[in-house]
Design a protein around this motif. Structure first.
Motif, PDB file in Angstrom:
ATOM      1  N   ARG A 327     -15.424  30.572  40.512  1.00  0.00           N
ATOM      2  CA  ARG A 327     -15.730  29.717  39.154  1.00  0.00           C
ATOM      3  C   ARG A 327     -16.766  30.739  38.068  1.00  0.00           C
ATOM      4  NH1 ARG A 327     -20.112  27.998  37.527  1.00  0.00           N
ATOM      5  NH2 ARG A 327     -21.249  28.579  39.363  1.00  0.00           N
ATOM      6  N   ARG A 328     -17.603  31.500  39.094  1.00  0.00           N
ATOM      7  CA  ARG A 328     -18.490  32.377  38.400  1.00  0.00           C
ATOM      8  C   ARG A 328     -17.598  33.325  37.703  1.00  0.00           C
ATOM      9  NH1 ARG A 328     -20.573  34.477  42.345  1.00  0.00           N
ATOM     10  NH2 ARG A 328     -19.890  36.529  42.139  1.00  0.00           N
ATOM     11  N   THR A 329     -16.661  33.751  38.129  1.00  0.00           N
ATOM     12  CA  THR A 329     -15.820  35.010  37.544  1.00  0.00           C
ATOM     13  C   THR A 329     -14.889  34.493  36.299  1.00  0.00           C
ATOM     14  OG1 THR A 329     -14.331  35.200  39.515  1.00  0.00           O
ATOM     15  CG2 THR A 329     -16.485  36.543  39.388  1.00  0.00           C
ATOM     16  N   GLY A 330     -14.618  32.925  36.487  1.00  0.00           N
ATOM     17  CA  GLY A 330     -13.664  32.554  35.799  1.00  0.00           C
ATOM     18  C   GLY A 330     -12.180  32.633  36.100  1.00  0.00           C
ATOM     19  N   SER A 331     -12.150  32.913  37.609  1.00  0.00           N
ATOM     20  CA  SER A 331     -10.848  33.060  38.123  1.00  0.00           C
ATOM     21  C   SER A 331     -10.496  31.910  39.118  1.00  0.00           C
ATOM     22  CB  SER A 331     -10.684  34.400  38.774  1.00  0.00           C
ATOM     23  OG  SER A 331      -9.540  34.376  39.884  1.00  0.00           O
ATOM     24  N   GLU A 332      -9.402  31.372  38.879  1.00  0.00           N
ATOM     25  CA  GLU A 332      -8.932  30.069  39.826  1.00  0.00           C
ATOM     26  C   GLU A 332      -7.999  30.846  40.924  1.00  0.00           C
ATOM     27  OE1 GLU A 332      -9.833  27.114  39.575  1.00  0.00           O
ATOM     28  OE2 GLU A 332     -10.998  27.694  37.627  1.00  0.00           O
ATOM     29  N   GLU A 333      -7.824  32.155  40.842  1.00  0.00           N
ATOM     30  CA  GLU A 333      -6.807  32.518  41.944  1.00  0.00           C
ATOM     31  C   GLU A 333      -7.759  33.428  42.932  1.00  0.00           C
ATOM     32  OE1 GLU A 333      -4.306  34.955  39.969  1.00  0.00           O
ATOM     33  OE2 GLU A 333      -2.897  33.274  38.801  1.00  0.00           O
ATOM     34  N   ALA A 334      -7.037  33.717  44.050  1.00  0.00           N
ATOM     35  CA  ALA A 334      -7.878  34.639  45.037  1.00  0.00           C
ATOM     36  C   ALA A 334      -8.351  35.797  44.424  1.00  0.00           C
ATOM     37  CB  ALA A 334      -6.906  34.951  46.213  1.00  0.00           C
ATOM     38  N   ASP A 335      -9.558  35.983  44.869  1.00  0.00           N
ATOM     39  CA  ASP A 335     -10.061  37.474  44.299  1.00  0.00           C
ATOM     40  C   ASP A 335      -9.365  38.524  44.696  1.00  0.00           C
ATOM     41  OD1 ASP A 335     -13.415  37.190  43.227  1.00  0.00           O
ATOM     42  OD2 ASP A 335     -11.838  35.406  43.351  1.00  0.00           O
ATOM     43  N   LYS A 336      -9.332  39.745  44.006  1.00  0.00           N
ATOM     44  CA  LYS A 336      -8.913  40.988  44.486  1.00  0.00           C
ATOM     45  C   LYS A 336      -9.486  42.232  43.776  1.00  0.00           C
ATOM     46  CE  LYS A 336      -4.902  40.978  41.045  1.00  0.00           C
ATOM     47  NZ  LYS A 336      -4.822  39.784  40.561  1.00  0.00           N
ATOM     48  N   LEU A 337      -9.407  43.257  44.037  1.00  0.00           N
ATOM     49  CA  LEU A 337     -10.118  44.366  43.414  1.00  0.00           C
ATOM     50  C   LEU A 337      -9.454  44.742  42.231  1.00  0.00           C
ATOM     51  CD1 LEU A 337     -10.129  46.653  46.810  1.00  0.00           C
ATOM     52  CD2 LEU A 337     -11.995  45.799  45.788  1.00  0.00           C
ATOM     53  N   SER A 338     -10.397  45.330  41.373  1.00  0.00           N
ATOM     54  CA  SER A 338     -10.064  45.553  40.186  1.00  0.00           C
ATOM     55  C   SER A 338      -9.032  46.637  40.227  1.00  0.00           C
ATOM     56  CB  SER A 338     -11.193  46.171  39.245  1.00  0.00           C
ATOM     57  OG  SER A 338     -11.647  47.322  39.484  1.00  0.00           O
ATOM     58  N   SER A 339      -8.044  46.833  39.179  1.00  0.00           N
ATOM     59  CA  SER A 339      -7.149  47.981  39.020  1.00  0.00           C
ATOM     60  C   SER A 339      -7.749  49.380  39.146  1.00  0.00           C
ATOM     61  CB  SER A 339      -6.212  47.863  38.046  1.00  0.00           C
ATOM     62  OG  SER A 339      -7.040  48.078  36.761  1.00  0.00           O
ATOM     63  N   ASN A 340      -8.900  49.365  38.562  1.00  0.00           N
ATOM     64  CA  ASN A 340      -9.656  50.630  38.667  1.00  0.00           C
ATOM     65  C   ASN A 340     -10.096  50.966  39.867  1.00  0.00           C
ATOM     66  OD1 ASN A 340      -8.871  51.251  36.016  1.00  0.00           O
ATOM     67  ND2 ASN A 340     -10.903  50.292  35.435  1.00  0.00           N
ATOM     68  N   ASP A 341     -10.615  49.997  40.856  1.00  0.00           N
ATOM     69  CA  ASP A 341     -11.133  50.417  42.043  1.00  0.00           C
ATOM     70  C   ASP A 341     -10.246  50.615  43.050  1.00  0.00           C
ATOM     71  OD1 ASP A 341     -13.598  50.336  40.915  1.00  0.00           O
ATOM     72  OD2 ASP A 341     -13.963  48.135  41.430  1.00  0.00           O
TER      73      ASP A 341
END
Length: 496
Positions: A327-341
């Motif tokens: 909710r804090r990140t505005g994502s309803e999906e499972a979290d994943k690393l950013s493409s840059n990281d």
């Protein structure tokens, strides 16, 4: 209880710590009642989260304590001197114990009343100095964890209570206690919880009294809504059937349980988030430094056995923490690393896999007198560091194929792994790789393989249905890689 009462008799200090709603305050108040009724000591209880307490300066807090002891500060005397005189005078009659509940609110880590960053040291210098001179004073501090008594310095000055508080963590109920509580209240409500239901409640809510009560309360009201005749038998099957709706209903209580960890110990909460979001590999790395996870494990939220994959012992808290992070990140999906990281992460993790695997080969050979890979070492090991972060299903399929060729193919014979009984965690990680290699590499799968693949997809994507799309490729790579890394570390821990 008895230990704390004996400590008060001997003017020794204690600490009581743990999650909210585990019974700390009730225990403290019972200690106070027992000591007063049996004339063991004069016990004062202060709820430090009250604005009327935490807003006080250190001098005014001491004055309040003296006032409740029946003394006032002369206008020509420093409050610290008056406090010492007061305790000396009282020592001729009785012992004194001061209880500071929710102590974080009057400490340097309080996010609410910042004056305690400066006031904490002189306040406790006075108490500690008094205790050193008059052996009739003791205190009990209670809160989330004993951090404020473990730091040797605050604000550049020596911490007066460093190392002088013996801590105890109040965790959830044992199964026997959960059984007593649930059946006690259930009987009066016409709900007969059988043993399978008790076992389920204990494992699902970790014996946390509030969460167990809320779960049972939901069951009670649901039976009312359906207007069923009572008594009603409650089984594990019926509780599992209601799990989704029940946990949506009690999810807000998860916030209540962990809110103080989030407010006062954000680094610890970040670790809990990491594990809740499936980043078990990163959690494992940090857990190698005991000070990072010591408190978390003491709460009874997360498993402490490093011969197993780290996991939440209270799944509903895992669900709440993960939901809040999304909710804090505005994502309803499972979290994943950013493409840059991701490229940096994968390179580091693969290096760790190779280093760990070499150690595992040595440890396995020493323990069992045979190699992991009959007649050879790891296959195509030189290709592992060159693997790249995937962006689509085609790249993920190639990634799974390489892991399969290197780790799985040499040891999977006749439908099982040659070391299956000896490296169970490693076997499971390889099985996940094998299943997903087949899933992405074949158009038709056997029923049992299809079912296993769907279970893995549900675990990885956190979706309601086992539907896999291009955007899920990175998640699956992270899952397979971290599981491989974790399994190797766990086997090394077991063999060491």
């Amino acid at each position: 209880m008895q230990d704390y009462i004996d400590a008060i008799r001997k003017s020794q200090n204690r600490g009581l710590f743990g999650l909210r709603k585990t019974g700390k305050t009730s225990t403290l108040l019972k200690i106070r009642r027992f000591c007063e009724q049996n004339k063991i000591a004069k016990v004062l209880y202060f709820d430090c989260k009250l604005p009327s307490i935490r807003s006080l300066s250190w001098q005014d807090f001491l004055k309040r304590i003296m006032g409740e002891l029946g003394f006032a500060v002369p206008s020509n005397e420093h409050v610290s001197d008056s406090f010492i005189k007061t305790i000396k005078q009282l020592s001729k009659q009785k012992k004194v114990c001061l209880i500071f509940d929710e102590v974080e609110f009057v400490s340097p880590i309080s996010p609410y009343d910042v004056h305690w960053k400066d006031d904490f040291v002189p306040f406790w210098q006075t108490l500690w100095s008094t205790q050193s001179q008059v052996r009739s004073l003791s205190f009990i501090i209670a809160g989330v964890n004993p951090y404020i008594a473990e730091q040797d310095k605050f604000g550049g000055g020596q911490n007066p209570i460093f190392g002088i508080v013996k801590p105890f963590y109040l965790k959830g109920f044992e199964t026997s206690d959960t059984r007593k509580m649930v059946r006690f209240f259930g009987k009066r409500m016409g709900l007969a919880f059988d043993e399978s239901a008790i076992t389920y409640l204990q494992s699902r809510y970790g014996g946390h009294p509030l969460l167990v009560r809320m779960a049972c309360s939901y069951t009670h009201f649901k039976q009312d809504t359906e207007k069923l005749d009572r008594p009603i038998a409650i089984t594990q099957h019926s509780l599992v059937e209601d799990e989704g709706g029940r946990e949506v209903d009690i999810l807000p209580y998860g916030r209540h349980v962990v809110s103080e960890i989030k407010d006062f110990y954000p680094d610890e909460y970040a670790l809990l988030e990491m594990l809740a979001l499936g980043q078990a590999g990163d959690y494992w790395e940090l857990s190698a430094e005991p000070e990072w996870v010591r408190h978390i494990q003491a709460y009874g939220i997360v498993s402490v056995d490093r011969s197993e994959k780290p996991k939440f012992l209270i799944p509903v808290l895992e669900r709440y923490i993960a939901a809040e992070a999304r909710r804090r990140t505005g994502s309803e999906e499972a979290d994943k690393l950013s493409s840059n990281d991701r490229p940096t992460w994968l390179k580091r993790r693969m290096e760790q896999v190779l280093v760990g695997h070499r150690s595992l080969e040595t440890s396995f050979s020493r323990a069992y007198g045979k190699p992991i890979y009959p007649g050879a070492s790891l296959c195509e090991a030189d290709k592992i560091p060159a693997l790249e972060a995937v962006q689509n299903l085609s790249q993920l399929s190639s990634y799974c194929m390489q892991l399969y060729r290197s780790f799985v193919e040499p040891v999977y014979k006749s439908g099982k792994y040659t070391f299956e009984g000896e490296l169970s965690n490693f076997s499971l990680a390889l099985e996940n790789i094998r299943i997903m290699r087949h899933y992405f590499g074949h158009t038709t799968l056997r029923t049992e393989v299809q079912k296993k693949a769907e279970d893995i997809i549900l675990e990885v994507t956190k979706k309601e249905a086992a539907v896999f799309v291009e955007d899920d490729a990175a998640l699956m790579q992270e899952f397979l890689t971290d599981n491989l890394f974790l399994s190797i570390q766990i086997e090394l821990q077991r063999l060491s």
